[in-house]
Design an enzyme around this catalytic site. Structure first.
Site, PDB file in Angstrom:
ATOM      1  N   LYS A  66      50.524  37.274  33.237  1.00  0.00           N
ATOM      2  CA  LYS A  66      50.385  38.430  32.795  1.00  0.00           C
ATOM      3  C   LYS A  66      51.803  39.597  32.779  1.00  0.00           C
ATOM      4  O   LYS A  66      51.569  40.508  32.109  1.00  0.00           O
ATOM      5  CB  LYS A  66      49.267  39.218  33.781  1.00  0.00           C
ATOM      6  N   ASP A 102      41.849  45.003  33.144  1.00  0.00           N
ATOM      7  CA  ASP A 102      41.476  44.744  34.695  1.00  0.00           C
ATOM      8  C   ASP A 102      41.089  45.866  35.406  1.00  0.00           C
ATOM      9  O   ASP A 102      40.126  45.802  36.226  1.00  0.00           O
ATOM     10  CB  ASP A 102      42.608  43.955  35.348  1.00  0.00           C
TER      11      ASP A 102
HETATM   12  P1  ATR Z   1      48.657  37.297  40.199  1.00  0.00           P
HETATM   13  O1  ATR Z   1      48.579  37.640  38.696  1.00  0.00           O
HETATM   14  O2  ATR Z   1      47.214  36.718  40.794  1.00  0.00           O
HETATM   15  O3  ATR Z   1      48.867  38.580  41.188  1.00  0.00           O
HETATM   16  P2  ATR Z   1      51.028  36.419  41.130  1.00  0.00           P
HETATM   17  O4  ATR Z   1      51.838  37.613  40.358  1.00  0.00           O
HETATM   18  O5  ATR Z   1      51.718  35.103  41.278  1.00  0.00           O
HETATM   19  O6  ATR Z   1      49.739  36.174  40.686  1.00  0.00           O
HETATM   20  O7  ATR Z   1      50.688  37.054  42.678  1.00  0.00           O
HETATM   21  C1  ATR Z   1      49.949  36.445  43.799  1.00  0.00           C
HETATM   22  C2  ATR Z   1      49.997  37.171  44.837  1.00  0.00           C
HETATM   23  O8  ATR Z   1      49.258  36.448  45.902  1.00  0.00           O
HETATM   24  C3  ATR Z   1      51.285  37.693  45.407  1.00  0.00           C
HETATM   25  O9  ATR Z   1      51.145  38.996  45.952  1.00  0.00           O
HETATM   26  C4  ATR Z   1      51.603  36.599  46.413  1.00  0.00           C
HETATM   27  O10 ATR Z   1      52.340  36.978  47.116  1.00  0.00           O
HETATM   28  P3  ATR Z   1      54.263  37.100  47.180  1.00  0.00           P
HETATM   29  O11 ATR Z   1      54.558  38.317  46.223  1.00  0.00           O
HETATM   30  O12 ATR Z   1      54.739  37.048  48.214  1.00  0.00           O
HETATM   31  O13 ATR Z   1      54.197  35.448  46.432  1.00  0.00           O
HETATM   32  C5  ATR Z   1      50.322  36.224  46.818  1.00  0.00           C
HETATM   33  N1  ATR Z   1      50.022  34.884  47.630  1.00  0.00           N
HETATM   34  C6  ATR Z   1      50.208  33.892  47.057  1.00  0.00           C
HETATM   35  N2  ATR Z   1      50.063  32.875  47.898  1.00  0.00           N
HETATM   36  C7  ATR Z   1      50.008  33.423  49.129  1.00  0.00           C
HETATM   37  C8  ATR Z   1      49.984  32.721  50.510  1.00  0.00           C
HETATM   38  N3  ATR Z   1      50.005  31.791  50.810  1.00  0.00           N
HETATM   39  N4  ATR Z   1      49.853  33.704  51.381  1.00  0.00           N
HETATM   40  C9  ATR Z   1      49.955  35.094  51.382  1.00  0.00           C
HETATM   41  N5  ATR Z   1      50.063  35.625  49.876  1.00  0.00           N
HETATM   42  C10 ATR Z   1      50.213  34.766  48.967  1.00  0.00           C
END
Ligand code: ATR
Length: 280
Positions: A66, A102
């Site tokens: 995105k 969204d």
């Molecule tokens: P999306 O488009 O789904 O938001 P993304 O940009 O990769 O995908 O973001 C995923 C989100 O989930 C982020 O807020 C990420 O935290 P980080 O910015 O620290 O990466 C969060 N996230 C993913 N795995 C996580 C985990 N195991 N624990 C806490 N937060 C997590």
């Protein structure tokens, strides 16, 4: 010739979007061809260019593209620019226009399908990635109260708060301090954490008896957060299936100029919940 559309993501094979858009097409009598296209991160631009060269006129963009999609656009709608994330691409004479449906999809699902009044709700947004960026501006526009943002990587919560540019109303906080923030009337899980089975630690005291807890995902990955919300005594526990259908309807309207009715496909997908649990 039948117009070509696609959803581009990775993984994308189990996306429900082709099924939703096919149903909208049947309902409105509009002929369309809508397929799922898998694009690993490094090949997003090439796959989008090939799709355009083959006559593609519109696309949805999903995880993890995105943010990348916003960079590939010639123009951005106001709401896509504010979100810094694009989920809908519209082919124009000069290139792709990027939009983001969204946020309005989420707000419509919460207010119209679930009958929630969002105004003045003290809100906690968990996550600061593309999904969180997509919905935050619309939640603020819908009149929520203060918005607290926590994220595993605190710099991203700060960046999102900066981009929203409402310092009196939007507050980035450390995830480790989440227990000292009080209770929230709306709690939104916008992380992909459950995909790797590691939901952040959430205290039950975050919820109160009128709390609406919303996971932007649906199916299996929404289960841990919604189970937490139920145990914490939240009043409403809502997954992202309705948002998925509503954002699709909004994209459909951008492409075809007609707004489809969403209840029937929502009910159909909801009835097949067992299938959904294994499907995404
Ligand atoms: P999306 O488009 O789904 O938001 P993304 O940009 O990769 O995908 O973001 C995923 C989100 O989930 C982020 O807020 C990420 O935290 P980080 O910015 O620290 O990466 C969060 N996230 C993913 N795995 C996580 C985990 N195991 N624990 C806490 N937060 C997590």
């Amino acid at each position: 010739m039948v117009k070509r559309f696609a959803v581009i993501g990775h993984p994308v094979a189990h996306s429900l979007s082709p099924r939703i858009h096919a149903a909208f097409g049947r309902q409105t009598g509009i002929a369309l061809d809508y397929t799922a296209m898998d694009a690993p991160s490094e090949s997003f631009d090439a796959i989008l260019a090939a799709f355009a060269a083959e006559g593609g006129v519109g696309a949805n963009v999903t995880l993890p593209h995105k943010g990348r999609a916003a960079l590939a656009c010639h123009t951005l709608s106001e709401r896509a620019r504010r979100a810094g994330a694009v989920n809908t691409l519209i082919r124009t004479a000069t290139g792709w226009e990027g939009d983001n449906t969204d946020g309005v999809g989420l707000v419509r699902d919460l207010t119209e399908r679930h009958g929630l009044d969002l105004r003045a709700r003290r809100t906690l947004l968990i996550g600061a990635g593309g999904a969180a960026r997509g919905v935050a501006p619309s939640l603020l526009d819908a009149g929520i109260g203060d918005l607290y943002i926590v994220n595993r990587t605190p710099e991203r919560a700060d960046a999102l708060a900066d981009a929203l540019a409402m310092p009196g109303r939007v507050h980035p906080r450390y995830l480790r301090d989440i227990g000292s923030l009080g209770t929230f009337d709306l709690i939104i899980n916008a992380t992909s954490a459950a995909r790797d089975a590691s939901l952040p630690m959430l205290q039950v005291a975050l919820a109160n008896p009128r709390t609406a807890a919303v996971d932007l995902s649906y199916g299996e990955v929404a289960i841990p957060f919604l189970a937490w919300a139920r145990a914490a005594g939240a009043h409403d526990c809502i997954d992202g299936l309705g948002m998925l259908v509503e954002q699709a309807a909004e994209s459909f309207q951008r492409w075809h100029g007609v707004r489809p009715e969403t209840d029937e496909i929502y009910e159909t997908l909801r009835e097949h919940r067992a299938e959904l649990v294994t499907a995404d």
